[in-house]
Enzyme design. Structure first.
Site, PDB file in Angstrom:
ATOM      1  N   ARG A  35      52.206  -0.901 -41.012  1.00  8.50           N
ATOM      2  CA  ARG A  35      52.219  -0.566 -42.438  1.00  8.50           C
ATOM      3  C   ARG A  35      52.315   0.942 -42.678  1.00  8.50           C
ATOM      4  O   ARG A  35      52.884   1.369 -43.680  1.00  8.50           O
ATOM      5  CB  ARG A  35      50.964  -1.121 -43.111  1.00  8.50           C
ATOM      6  CG  ARG A  35      51.054  -2.616 -43.254  1.00  8.50           C
ATOM      7  CD  ARG A  35      49.815  -3.202 -43.845  1.00  8.50           C
ATOM      8  NE  ARG A  35      50.081  -4.552 -44.298  1.00  8.50           N
ATOM      9  CZ  ARG A  35      49.145  -5.411 -44.663  1.00  8.50           C
ATOM     10  NH1 ARG A  35      47.874  -5.056 -44.632  1.00  8.50           N
ATOM     11  NH2 ARG A  35      49.472  -6.618 -45.072  1.00  8.50           N
ATOM     12  N   LYS A 197      47.123 -25.258 -46.575  1.00  5.02           N
ATOM     13  CA  LYS A 197      46.951 -26.056 -47.786  1.00  5.02           C
ATOM     14  C   LYS A 197      48.208 -26.203 -48.630  1.00  5.02           C
ATOM     15  O   LYS A 197      48.912 -25.234 -48.886  1.00  5.02           O
ATOM     16  CB  LYS A 197      45.880 -25.404 -48.659  1.00  5.02           C
ATOM     17  CG  LYS A 197      44.507 -25.512 -48.048  1.00  5.02           C
ATOM     18  CD  LYS A 197      43.494 -24.905 -48.973  1.00  5.02           C
ATOM     19  CE  LYS A 197      42.088 -25.184 -48.468  1.00  5.02           C
ATOM     20  NZ  LYS A 197      41.125 -24.386 -49.215  1.00  5.02           N
ATOM     21  N   GLY A 353      50.953 -13.248 -43.439  1.00  2.75           N
ATOM     22  CA  GLY A 353      50.224 -12.642 -42.330  1.00  2.75           C
ATOM     23  C   GLY A 353      50.365 -13.382 -41.013  1.00  2.75           C
ATOM     24  O   GLY A 353      50.643 -12.767 -39.972  1.00  2.75           O
TER      25      GLY A 353
HETATM   26  P1  AMP Z   1      47.815 -20.356 -44.803  1.00  2.00           P
HETATM   27  O1  AMP Z   1      46.904 -19.192 -45.060  1.00  2.00           O
HETATM   28  O2  AMP Z   1      47.767 -21.393 -45.871  1.00  2.00           O
HETATM   29  O3  AMP Z   1      49.227 -19.928 -44.457  1.00  2.00           O
HETATM   30  O4  AMP Z   1      47.222 -21.099 -43.536  1.00  2.00           O
HETATM   31  C1  AMP Z   1      47.156 -20.530 -42.271  1.00  2.00           C
HETATM   32  C2  AMP Z   1      46.176 -21.259 -41.431  1.00  2.00           C
HETATM   33  O5  AMP Z   1      46.563 -22.604 -41.318  1.00  2.00           O
HETATM   34  C3  AMP Z   1      46.082 -20.733 -40.017  1.00  2.00           C
HETATM   35  O6  AMP Z   1      44.832 -20.144 -39.838  1.00  2.00           O
HETATM   36  C4  AMP Z   1      46.253 -21.973 -39.153  1.00  2.00           C
HETATM   37  O7  AMP Z   1      45.323 -22.059 -38.095  1.00  2.00           O
HETATM   38  C5  AMP Z   1      46.020 -23.089 -40.121  1.00  2.00           C
HETATM   39  N1  AMP Z   1      46.666 -24.342 -39.689  1.00  2.00           N
HETATM   40  C6  AMP Z   1      47.958 -24.509 -39.349  1.00  2.00           C
HETATM   41  N2  AMP Z   1      48.178 -25.767 -38.954  1.00  2.00           N
HETATM   42  C7  AMP Z   1      46.994 -26.400 -39.011  1.00  2.00           C
HETATM   43  C8  AMP Z   1      46.577 -27.730 -38.711  1.00  2.00           C
HETATM   44  N3  AMP Z   1      47.448 -28.642 -38.271  1.00  2.00           N
HETATM   45  N4  AMP Z   1      45.261 -28.048 -38.901  1.00  2.00           N
HETATM   46  C9  AMP Z   1      44.386 -27.126 -39.357  1.00  2.00           C
HETATM   47  N5  AMP Z   1      44.724 -25.855 -39.661  1.00  2.00           N
HETATM   48  C10 AMP Z   1      46.016 -25.498 -39.489  1.00  2.00           C
END
Ligand code: AMP
Length: 394
Positions: A35, A197, A353
């Site tokens: 950054r 999510k 990120g």
């Molecule tokens: P986000 O901030 O919504 O992009 O989510 C990122 C997070 O989703 C990361 O920390 C991943 O470890 C988690 N993640 C990805 N796939 C899975 C999964 N199948 N089960 C649980 N967590 C997940």
């Protein structure tokens, strides 16, 4: 709005909102200076055109004046990257800061202390913005990652500079690349959306399904879709409240000629642990007590084929729990596949990120067309929202 490449900075003091929210280790050394490097073109442009530079940023989420979040930790990296000595003041407003601004000569760089040591920053306080602006002549916003926030330094301050305000080069690049991706032709356009999510990415998904040819969904959010289709996902992460939303997304996609691609097989774990026992099953036949934590081998092949045949790729969010080595193969695989497609001429934009961290860890950051510096800001831009940091300049 002014153009940074044409503006006459001669003897002007440019106040630049940068994003120096960098990771530090326990010795307070910067562990990733991406950054800081990213703002060099902006800083150099001002200095080259006869100006001086006052840099302001936030770092972390301090509760008041916490030394571990001091921007003084950034000074050594900044000096190394600019090749210049950097003046630092232990505040971002007040008499000492005003004096330092007054003394600043053309060609010099002054760094202010963490903006978030004052609660007024995030509140968008106008009086605080006025104090920040004091003693400077021109305002540049180069912090795309905070452009979705109406904070004092990112948006409220801009009005105080009349017409003497502009975007920095990071900001210009971000807008150009995001617009390029958003306006790409629908044919051969693939978006890969992963992460935890559905709820946090639903607006983006609804926007994208009107624009893209193929929408690849991975990560935990895929299981909400698979369950909505009647699959058994064991104890995989599911947002029960979003099952209906997932169904409606699939219907809207069909109406828009957008193909939704979900994982067909999963690498499952018997616990959310790095050393959990694993098995591979179809993603809609995950056993009781098992949770899908990564895409399986067949899905990797399907994703690889789609990526290799895309002309434009947008990627945001990991397709598995890539923080644990056992469940990282899918995400690192996607990074590799996108890099290979880019080498063959595909335009690729990666943001968020985790996706960026996967690219960095595999040494592939310079093998994609563009890496966005914004996670939340990128998503809100794609959603079609007018970002306060952009609106304030335009
Ligand atoms: P986000 O901030 O919504 O992009 O989510 C990122 C997070 O989703 C990361 O920390 C991943 O470890 C988690 N993640 C990805 N796939 C899975 C999964 N199948 N089960 C649980 N967590 C997940």
């Amino acid at each position: 709005m002014q153009d940074i490449t044409k503006y006459n900075f001669k003897n002007k003091k440019a106040l630049i909102r940068v994003d120096f929210n960098v990771p530090l280790n326990d010795k307070f050394e910067v562990t990733d200076d991406t950054r800081i490097s990213a703002t060099m073109p902006t800083i150099k442009e001002v200095l080259k055109r006869g100006g001086s530079v006052v840099l302001m940023s936030h770092l972390g989420r301090p509760k008041g004046n916490e030394e571990k979040y001091s921007l003084k930790h950034v000074v050594p990296s900044l000096e190394k990257i600019t090749g210049k000595s950097v003046k630092f003041v232990t505040d971002c407003i007040g008499q000492e800061v005003l004096e330092a601004k007054k003394k600043l000569k053309a060609g010099e760089i002054l760094l202010l202390e963490n903006l978030r040591f004052y609660a007024e920053e995030e509140k968008g306080d106008a009086a605080f913005a006025k104090k920040l602006a004091e003693g400077t002549d021109v305002y540049i916003n180069d912090a795309f990652a905070t452009a979705h926030r109406a904070h004092a330094s990112t948006s409220i301050i801009a009005a105080l500079f009349g017409d003497n305000k502009m975007f920095g080069k990071v900001m210009i690049n971000e807008i150009q690349h995001l617009d390029k991706a958003l306006n790409a032709p629908k044919r051969g356009y693939t978006a890969i959306i992963g992460g935890a999510k559905v709820s946090s990415k639903i607006i983006v998904i609804e926007k994208l399904l009107k624009k893209v040819d193929k929408l690849v969904i991975g990560g935990a959010m895929a299981y909400t879709f698979i369950k909505a289709k009647g699959g058994n996902v064991g104890s995989s992460m599911v947002e029960q409240d979003f099952l209906e939303t997932a169904k409606s997304v699939m219907e809207k996609a069909a109406q828009n000629n957008c193909e939704i691609i979900l994982p067909v097989d999963s690498l499952n774990a018997d616990a959310f642990k790095a050393d959990a026992k694993t098995n591979v099953t179809p993603s809609n036949e995950i056993g009781e007590g098992w949770m899908g934590l990564d895409i399986g081998p067949e899905t990797r092949t399907i994703f690889a084929d789609i990526i290799a045949n895309s002309r434009t790729i947008l990627w945001n969010g990991p397709v598995g729990v890539f923080e644990m080595e056992k469940f990282a193969r899918g995400t690192f695989g996607v990074a590799q596949m996108i890099a290979s497609a880019t080498e063959k001429g595909t335009y690729s934009l990666v943001g968020g990120g985790d996706s960026v961290s996967a690219l960095n860890k595999s040494g592939l950051a310079d093998k994609v067309s563009y890496v966005s510096t914004g996670g939340g800001a990128m998503l809100e831009y794609i959603e079609g929202k007018k970002l306060p940091g952009i609106a304030a300049i335009e």
